[in-house]
Design an enzyme around this catalytic site. Structure first.
Site, PDB file in Angstrom:
ATOM      1  N   GLU A  93       0.710  -1.159  -0.001  1.00 12.44           N
ATOM      2  CA  GLU A  93      -0.071   0.034  -0.078  1.00 12.44           C
ATOM      3  C   GLU A  93       0.798   1.150   0.030  1.00 12.44           C
ATOM      4  OE1 GLU A  93      -0.685  -2.658   1.595  1.00 12.44           O
ATOM      5  OE2 GLU A  93      -2.670  -3.072   1.143  1.00 12.44           O
ATOM      6  N   HIS A 120     -10.256  -5.036  10.705  1.00  8.96           N
ATOM      7  CA  HIS A 120     -10.881  -4.787   9.749  1.00  8.96           C
ATOM      8  C   HIS A 120     -12.379  -4.366   9.897  1.00  8.96           C
ATOM      9  CE1 HIS A 120      -7.694  -7.563   8.335  1.00  8.96           C
ATOM     10  NE2 HIS A 120      -8.351  -7.830   7.197  1.00  8.96           N
TER      11      HIS A 120
HETATM   12  C1  LIG Z   1      -2.153  -4.410   4.382  1.00  9.53           C
HETATM   13  C2  LIG Z   1      -3.273  -5.425   3.953  1.00  9.53           C
HETATM   14  N1  LIG Z   1      -3.450  -5.160   2.595  1.00  9.53           N
HETATM   15  C3  LIG Z   1      -4.231  -5.962   2.057  1.00  9.53           C
HETATM   16  C4  LIG Z   1      -5.095  -6.957   2.717  1.00  9.53           C
HETATM   17  C5  LIG Z   1      -6.115  -7.926   2.009  1.00  9.53           C
HETATM   18  N2  LIG Z   1      -5.815  -9.289   1.841  1.00  9.53           N
HETATM   19  C6  LIG Z   1      -5.773 -10.163   2.418  1.00  9.53           C
HETATM   20  S1  LIG Z   1      -5.090 -11.531   2.234  1.00  9.53           S
HETATM   21  C7  LIG Z   1      -4.462 -10.936   0.646  1.00  9.53           C
HETATM   22  C8  LIG Z   1      -3.536 -11.800  -0.054  1.00  9.53           C
HETATM   23  C9  LIG Z   1      -2.297 -12.191   0.734  1.00  9.53           C
HETATM   24  O1  LIG Z   1      -1.805 -13.381  -0.179  1.00  9.53           O
HETATM   25  P1  LIG Z   1      -0.512 -13.943   0.423  1.00  9.53           P
HETATM   26  O2  LIG Z   1       0.196 -13.178   1.235  1.00  9.53           O
HETATM   27  O3  LIG Z   1       0.110 -14.932  -0.506  1.00  9.53           O
HETATM   28  O4  LIG Z   1      -1.228 -15.091   1.473  1.00  9.53           O
HETATM   29  P2  LIG Z   1      -2.315 -16.255   1.258  1.00  9.53           P
HETATM   30  O5  LIG Z   1      -3.624 -15.691   1.474  1.00  9.53           O
HETATM   31  O6  LIG Z   1      -1.892 -16.807  -0.018  1.00  9.53           O
HETATM   32  O7  LIG Z   1      -2.184 -17.179   2.285  1.00  9.53           O
HETATM   33  C10 LIG Z   1      -4.757  -9.602   0.585  1.00  9.53           C
HETATM   34  C11 LIG Z   1      -4.209  -8.646  -0.470  1.00  9.53           C
HETATM   35  C12 LIG Z   1      -4.637  -7.157   3.741  1.00  9.53           C
HETATM   36  N3  LIG Z   1      -5.385  -8.163   4.884  1.00  9.53           N
HETATM   37  N4  LIG Z   1      -3.779  -6.597   4.467  1.00  9.53           N
END
Ligand SMILES: Cc1ncc(C[n+]2csc(CCOP(=O)(O)OP(=O)(O)O)c2C)c(N)n1
Lengths: 332, 367
Positions: free
Chosen positions: A60, A129
């Protein structure tokens, strides 16, 4: 007139603005291939391609800052931050940079960008959240903060935000995306930033809200109308600049007010409204201004706790009736 | 089989003597293992699988709310990682952590009750799916903000180092998390201060729908530690033994050498990002690939072929796992919701005057 959702109004407007101006482009997490966490950008990658609909890494601070930099060179980025909670990662770029660049460099370059992001609660998303922290941005000179509550407003205010030359935080709401409303066909209206609206006229009390709470305020007014109470609803629409005149004018007429807000009470948006009312309508007030806001706790996940912590039609109704009885008027 | 990325310049020679298989050039062989151990891993993997299937079901029945991310497809990675930790070691994870919570020793009952938002839940119903936390088993939290757990885990390792303790911190994250500032800041601090922590990236190739190639300029994620002269290892996350060995090696080295490591486990997410995501952006081949790489089925087949998992044992395990999951769900279902009167119990640890305990409709000044 067509009846469309808030989501559709946003999507249609983004699309039209991208057709209108080549400098308008979108960036954010999961807005392309995934079509947006809340599907606001559905189909736009397909239509405009990767140059103009850019999926970003989860970064972000990096991509909001990059949008600011691109705006300094005259592009008009529209950034999506998945929810306002994640804007905290980017808050330095927004507050220390986007909001400062025009002034700090003596007005040499403006930052024409929009940050779209939803607030909202009530979905059991837990403490990190479920926050409504638009106040943080509304507090900052140099930023503009818009908070539309209907599809028509969402469209005309997004148009205004994109065409404005300053950084605009455009507050959406998870609880509004599926709500429907009339939008004129071929609508090209551009809202004036910094204007509130009286969305329902009334005489007994002024009920003030913004974003989802403006909608809830309308529902409370509707319900109380059946009990013979005439509620005037003011939708703030713009949190910064704040249209104090519209608020004060309404309260001068009704003599009392309740503010419904989705954020926390202490130092919240409602505090500013209440302070403005006492200053602008002191002689007209027949009762203290009441605020209905979230309980001041990190939001629990468990449903009964969350429900109790959130402002609702019932709690707002209670505050309205108590205010009216403090005034000494009939309470239906 | 593990790939390693050694830091340039600062790399210490790795001693391998006395450590388990992890430095061998071949994948660990089940023939070298105790059947009892293998069956135990299998049961743990199956438990996570069935637990998560039950979770998905309860979610669709609106028993569970909020966001709900499942560990389906990551069972081998989880069991391998959790086996590598000692009881005294600490764990931090992201929000996709039900299986980790169970693997670290929290009872499925408490995890399910947390999902149901009941006061018997491991976080008393305050955390939900994304926020399992238990000081007893040293599971110091699932965290919903991407990257949020990294600085915290680094700080926990700092506390250990500060006190001269011999615990290790494991910090799990997804592939997408390697792109956020907190990742880089934390790895740098951990390396700079020689902290006993193993950062684990579970690489399932996607954030939500964005692929690693589209989001990481260095898509070989285990190499991302090299900017901090941190040794990185990549392991096949579908192979429970390989994960166990690689993780054990790094955890024990972090303990002995007082320094951080980065482990990448290649894994497959079998379903969408969360329960509600139909994963339409995935191609048919990708979905097939995930299915074909089902770690539970693969391990099951391996054990069957080796004659370790007989029809009878398989049935026994299936039954006991089913009973355990049913018991967890029943326990959750029959547990009480937290009382609304507890709403203000956890705002501050130290009570102070003038703290707001106002419900939404309460006036600021009560009469
Ligand atoms: C700072 C932040 N930005 C965006 C999100 C929304 N978000 C939740 S999970 C996710 C994807 C994360 O992917 P990854 O780190 O590969 O983990 P996975 O879900 O595949 O275990 C996003 C963008 C968040 N929770 N926190």
């Amino acid at each position: 007139m067509s009846v469309i959702t808030y989501r559709q109004a946003l999507r249609d407007t983004l699309r039209a603005e991208m057709h209108r101006d080549e400098n308008v482009f979108l960036l954010g997490e999961e807005i392309g291939v995934f079509e947006g966490s809340y599907k606001i950008t559905e189909g736009l990658l397909k239509e405009f391609g990767e140059r103009r609909v850019r999926d970003t890494p989860i970064a972000e601070e990096g991509f909001v800052g990059a949008a600011i930099g691109a705006a300094m060179l005259g592009l008009r980025p529209v950034v999506e931050i998945m929810t306002i909670n994640f804007s905290l990662i980017a808050i330095d770029q927004i507050i220390n940079h986007a909001a400062k660049i025009y002034g700090m460099f003596g007005g040499q370059t403006s930052v024409p960008m929009v940050i779209r992001t939803p607030g909202g609660g009530g979905q059991q998303l837990g403490a990190t959240h479920s926050q409504n922290i638009e106040l943080f941005y509304s507090f900052i000179p140099g930023l503009k903060v818009l908070a539309p509550s209907t599809p028509a407003e969402a469209a005309s205010m997004l148009r205004a935000a994109i065409r404005d030359d300053d950084p605009v935080l455009f507050l959406e709401n998870l609880g509004l995306y599926n709500t429907k409303g009339e939008v004129p066909d071929g609508d090209e209206s551009v809202a004036e930033i910094g204007r509130a609206a009286v969305t329902r006229e009334g005489t007994d009390i002024t009920l003030i809200g913004y974003s989802r709470m403006a909608m809830v305020a309308g529902q409370v007014a509707e319900k109380l109308a059946a009990e013979g109470i005439s509620v005037e609803v003011v939708d703030l629409r713009s949190l910064r600049p704040l249209d104090r005149d519209t608020i004060v004018e309404s309260v001068r007429k009704t003599g009392c007010a309740v503010v419904a807000e989705d954020d926390w009470l202490t130092y919240g948006i409602g505090a500013e409204i209440a302070a403005s009312i006492q200053e602008g309508a002191f002689d007209y007030l027949d009762a203290p201004v009441r605020r209905v806001a979230m309980a001041e706790v990190p939001m629990p996940y468990a449903k009964p706790l969350e429900t109790a912590a959130l402002p609702s039609i019932d709690s707002i109704t209670t505050a309205v009736k108590e205010t009216l009885s403090a005034v000494g008027r009939r309470v239906g | 089989m593990a790939d390693t990325a050694k830091p340039k310049g600062g790399g210490t020679a790795r001693s391998t003597g006395g450590r388990r298989r992890s430095r061998k050039d071949t994948a660990p062989n089940i023939a070298d293992e105790q059947p009892k151990t293998l069956l135990d891993y299998y049961r743990q993997m199956l438990l996570i699988r069935r637990f998560e299937e039950r979770t998905a079901q309860a979610y669709t029945q609106a028993r569970i709310g909020g966001y709900c991310h499942l560990n389906l497809g990551e069972e081998a990675t989880i069991v391998g990682l959790m086996t590598a930790l000692q009881e005294r070691d600490y764990l931090f994870t992201n929000y996709r952590e039900h299986g980790y919570a169970i693997g670290k020793g929290i009872s499925p009952r408490s995890v399910m009750a947390e999902l149901y938002g009941r006061s018997t839940g491991v976080s008393k119903g305050w955390g939900g799916s994304m926020h399992m936390f238990d000081t007893q088993t040293r599971m110091l939290g699932g965290y919903g903000i991407v990257g949020g757990q990294l600085p915290l885990a680094t700080g926990a390792a700092l506390a250990i180092s500060y006190r001269g303790g011999d615990e290790v911190v494991m910090c799990q994250m997804g592939d997408g998390t390697t792109n956020i500032g907190a990742f880089h800041e934390s790895l740098n601090i951990a390396a700079l201060w020689n902290l006993p922590i193993v950062f684990v990236v579970v690489n399932n190739f996607t954030g939500m729908g964005t692929t690693v190639e589209k989001s990481s300029a260095e898509p070989e994620l285990y190499k991302r530690g090299s900017s901090y002269r941190m040794e990185g290892v990549r392991v096949d996350g579908q192979d429970v033994l390989a994960v166990r060995d690689a993780a054990t090696d790094l955890v024990e080295r972090a303990r002995a050498e007082q320094k951080p490591f980065l482990l990448e486990a290649i894994s497959y997410r079998m379903k969408g990002h969360s329960v509600v995501d139909p994963a339409k952006y995935r191609t048919a081949e990708q979905a097939e690939e995930a299915k074909a790489n089902d770690p539970v089925l693969a391990f099951e087949r391996q054990l069957e072929e080796a004659g370790i998992l007989t029809e009878e044992i398989k049935q026994e395990i299936a039954d006991s796992v089913r009973d355990e999951v049913t018991d967890a769900a029943d326990f959750a279902e029959n547990s009480p919701h937290p009382e609304v009167s507890t709403l203000f119990d956890y705002t501050y640890a130290t009570p102070v005057p003038n703290e707001s305990r106002r419900m939404p409709a309460d006036p600021v000044f009560a009469e």
